[in-house]
Write a protein that holds these residues in place. Structure first.
Motif, short mmCIF file in Angstrom:
data_model
loop_
_atom_site.label_atom_id
_atom_site.label_comp_id
_atom_site.label_asym_id
_atom_site.label_seq_id
_atom_site.Cartn_x
_atom_site.Cartn_y
_atom_site.Cartn_z
N LEU A 1 102.11 -65.37 -35.14
CA LEU A 1 101.44 -64.14 -34.70
C LEU A 1 101.85 -62.96 -35.57
N VAL A 2 103.15 -62.86 -35.86
CA VAL A 2 103.63 -61.77 -36.69
C VAL A 2 102.99 -61.85 -38.08
N LEU A 3 102.97 -63.06 -38.64
CA LEU A 3 102.39 -63.24 -39.97
C LEU A 3 100.91 -62.88 -39.98
N ALA A 4 100.20 -63.19 -38.87
CA ALA A 4 98.78 -62.89 -38.81
C ALA A 4 98.53 -61.43 -38.45
N GLY A 5 99.61 -60.69 -38.15
CA GLY A 5 99.46 -59.28 -37.82
C GLY A 5 98.88 -59.04 -36.44
N ASP A 6 99.08 -59.99 -35.52
CA ASP A 6 98.55 -59.82 -34.17
C ASP A 6 99.62 -59.19 -33.27
N PRO A 7 99.19 -58.53 -32.20
CA PRO A 7 100.15 -57.91 -31.27
C PRO A 7 100.90 -58.98 -30.46
N VAL A 8 102.13 -59.28 -30.86
CA VAL A 8 102.88 -60.39 -30.27
C VAL A 8 103.09 -60.21 -28.76
N GLY A 9 103.55 -59.02 -28.39
CA GLY A 9 103.86 -58.78 -26.98
C GLY A 9 102.64 -58.95 -26.09
N GLU A 10 101.52 -58.36 -26.53
CA GLU A 10 100.31 -58.41 -25.73
C GLU A 10 99.80 -59.84 -25.61
N VAL A 11 99.90 -60.61 -26.71
CA VAL A 11 99.45 -62.00 -26.67
C VAL A 11 100.24 -62.78 -25.64
#
Lengths: 375, 347
Positions: free
Chosen positions: A33-43
């Motif tokens: 998720l971090v690598l894809a630039g997605d919001p980790v916490g929200e996911v």
């Protein structure tokens, strides 16, 4: 840990593996998720959110289907057979059941029973081809079941077009609808939920119990497991490997025949071009997750169904690709297998230490006893 | 046993990861320019398998949505189907949109027919639209369907006029009644020009294997077989697999016919000169027109058919390869509109 009661230690080790696997899977997925630039916490907060009542019903329904698929694969696994063909087997079986139930030669529930038996027979027959090929000709069941999947697709598509009925204005084709009296009624959980839980869930539980009983409480189950562990030992103790191979494939296929039925009798009432596919492959992952244990498989099926259910909110509410769910599922399968192996090795080492210490400590003790005896 | 388990785990993980890599995510937040028009309409878009970025059917719907967003300043959220998903997953997608306040909700593809019927009943105050299906009748459901056979008839006629071997081909993605409509129109169009023409027909996959819409390698093999067999023009109705058909045509110096959008403009430039024409199925027009009515405060319901008469389907002239036969094609088009020619919808 070494000072613990060996029983507690066994339970501790048993719990360590799945916990380790889930933590690892959590870390790896977060990294993706971090690598894809997605919001980790929200996911994670969406993915791990408490589902609403109707979602719980969906999860139970999906898990019922996945459970049967996992069970079918597990029967093969116990015999060291890798049945990749559950996918083809359940589709052939679901189609046969849909035609039988749709034609309604018998009234009401008798029709349902007939269709279920027909599905199990069809699934068993389809898997039996691979079983016979393996037992009599030594053809790897991995190859033959994959090929049979393709043949199943073509065959079902051909016959579907023969018998299909099509609603005006629709681009979907399907078999005749099952009459209302032959459907398996569902039940509601909670007030106001629009989705019912499949009544088939009880039959799935019964299938799980039968699996456990057959394998662990009968002579047949012992023979099957023995053949799976060591063919030579099985032969030496008078078990016919040829017979066991064919019977195991037939059983695996018969269970595979049940996979599509919760959907058929509880939801779609016909087999058509939008009938769920790919369930057989999910079953392989779930059998692995559940370590071929009927309860373990149930937990695996629930976990996968739960993750699947969260993929829509993930996409719509958080705006993250639902593929993250597929990635999480894949990572969990990997970490489970790896962590069980790591924990097993750790357990073996602990045991060796314990034995070594016992031996060291034991020598003088034995001497003492001798002295006591002499005295 | 453990060996089997390990092998199985690796195979499973590989399969899961590969399938995860297959599709691109496509969430578009819309454009937020300072002076852009604003609207409080929130559109929920439920795509079929492939989603935005499939260079075909879904992309065409996405183009219509984008146009509406640009012009009316609507908000939107998108979601796409997964291959082989459960009926309940489709229903849940629509419900999640409805619960999150999206209205209208557009379902792209006939696979949503059953779920729209069910969910529209549960949410009578939310408006739904479905593309490629007209089997659902409800006050809050609009059905947007196309006369694919009419557009296919025209490109079939074009192929028959252009062929030098009197043998042409048709590659369908997945053998469904919808794609058979394309086939039926194409064959009828070709035979209207030359009754003795030979039309080879093949489908890449059968249901429930929908990979025929997204497998260029299969498309290429099928088209190569037809070209080797003597055909010199191949029409594809195979979504993303069409790229392979173009490649086969380009490599063997033959013609291909595109589908859905004007593929002369969207295909790889290296194969552009092999695309004779494209059968246009203007899903974008349908989506845009639906949203523009919604923007005016009017939620349409019932069936809207996009046919030749309203330019919902047609053929493209980009590249100029059919310029010499446009007159004949337009004459046929007029005859279809006037009802002098009736085009079959099933082969």
């Amino acid at each position: 840990m070494t000072n613990l009661d060996p029983r507690l230690q066994k339970i501790g080790l048993g719990l360590l593996a799945p916990v380790l696997a889930l933590v690892l899977a959590f870390l790896i997925t977060s990294l993706v998720l971090v690598l894809a630039g997605d919001p980790v916490g929200e996911v994670w907060s969406t993915l791990l959110g408490v589902p609403a009542e109707r979602n719980v019903a969906n999860i139970l329904n999906n898990a019922t289907v996945l459970y049967l698929s996992g069970l079918a694969v597990a029967v093969g696994f116990r015999m060291n057979l890798f049945n990749i063909g559950v996918d083809g087997q359940y589709r052939v079986a679901a189609f046969v059941a849909a035609v039988v139930a749709g034609e309604a030669w018998l009234p009401g529930a008798a029709n349902t029973v007939l269709a279920i038996l027909a599905a199990m027979l069809a699934g068993a027959a389809w898997a039996g081809i691979a079983g016979v090929l393996r037992a009599k000709r030594g053809v790897s069941e991995v190859i033959s079941t994959i090929m049979l999947n393709f043949i199943a697709t073509g065959l079902v598509a051909y016959f579907l077009r023969r018998v299909a009925v099509r609603e005006e204005g629709s681009n979907d084709i399907g078999t005749k609808e099952i009459p209302e009296g032959s459907r398996i009624p569902g039940f509601q959980i909670g007030e106001g939920s629009t989705t019912e839980v499949y009544g088939f869930i009880f039959l799935a539980a019964l299938a799980g119990f039968t699996y456990w009983f057959l394998l662990n409480r009968t002579r047949f189950g012992f023979d099957l497991r023995a053949t799976g562990k060591s063919t030579t030992a099985a032969v030496a103790s008078g078990i016919s490997v040829t017979r066991m191979t064919i019977v195991a494939m037939l059983l695996s296929g018969a269970v595979a025949g049940l996979v599509g039925l919760p959907l058929l009798f509880g939801d779609s009432y016909s087999y058509g071009s939008t009938f769920q596919s790919g369930l057989g492959f999910a079953g392989i992952a779930i059998a692995l997750l559940g370590r071929n244990h009927p309860i373990g498989i149930a937990i695996g099926a629930l976990l996968f169904a739960y993750l699947d259910e969260q993929s829509n909110p993930l996409q719509i509410l958080v705006g993250v690709s639902p593929d993250i769910v597929a990635i999480t599922q894949g990572v969990i399968v990997l970490t489970v297998v790896i962590s069980y192996e790591v924990v097993r090795r750790y357990g073996v080492r602990l045991e060796q230490h314990a034995v070594a210490r016992a031996l060291e400590a034991g020598r003088p003790t034995a001497g003492d006893k001798e002295e006591e005896a002499r005295a | 046993m453990r060996k089997t388990a390990r092998f199985a785990a690796v195979a499973m993980a590989a399969a899961l990861t590969l399938s995860a890599c297959g599709s691109d995510e496509g969430t578009d937040e819309g454009t937020d320019n300072g002076d852009a028009p604003t609207s409080d309409i929130k559109v929920g878009m439920a795509y079929d398998v492939g989603g935005r970025g499939d260079q075909s059917f879904n992309d065409s719907a996405a183009a219509g949505l984008d146009q509406a967003i640009d012009e009316f300043g609507m908000e939107s959220q998108e979601s796409e189907a997964e291959d082989g998903e459960a009926e309940s997953a489709r229903e849940e997608r629509l419900r999640t949109f409805a619960d999150a306040g999206y209205d209208p909700i557009i379902a792209v593809g006939f696979a949503y027919a059953a779920s729209i019927g069910k969910v529209a009943e549960e949410y009578p105050d939310v408006h739904f639209a479905i593309i490629d299906d007209s089997s659902v009748e409800a006050d809050n459901v609009a059905s947007l369907v196309f006369a694919e056979e009419q557009g296919s008839f025209l490109v079939g006629a074009a192929a028959a006029l252009k062929t030098e071997t009197d043998q042409i081909g048709f590659v369908g993605g997945v053998e469904t009644p919808l794609i058979q409509k394309f086939e039926a129109g194409y064959v009828a169009g070709a035979e209207s020009v030359n009754p003795d023409i030979e039309v080879d027909v093949t489908y890449l996959t059968q249901v429930p294997d929908f990979s025929g819409f997204a497998d260029p390698a299969k498309g290429k093999t099928a088209a190569e077989g037809m070209f080797d067999n003597g055909a010199d023009i191949v029409y594809h109705a195979a979504g993303g697999s069409g790229g392979g058909v173009f490649e086969a045509a380009s490599e063997s110096g033959n013609w291909a016919i595109g589908v859905d959008s004007d593929q002369y403009n969207t295909a790889d430039p290296s194969v552009q000169d092999s695309i004779l024409t494209s059968m246009l199925k203007n899903v974008n027009v349908a989506v845009y027109e639906y949203l523009s009515q919604v923007n005016d405060g009017d939620f349409p319901s019932g069936v809207t058919t996009y046919d030749l008469e309203v330019d919902g389907v047609g053929y493209s002239t980009s590249g100029g390869f059919v310029d010499d036969i446009v007159e004949q094609l337009d004459e046929l088009k007029q005859q279809i509109i006037d009802g002098e020619i009736s085009v079959p919808t099933a082969p």
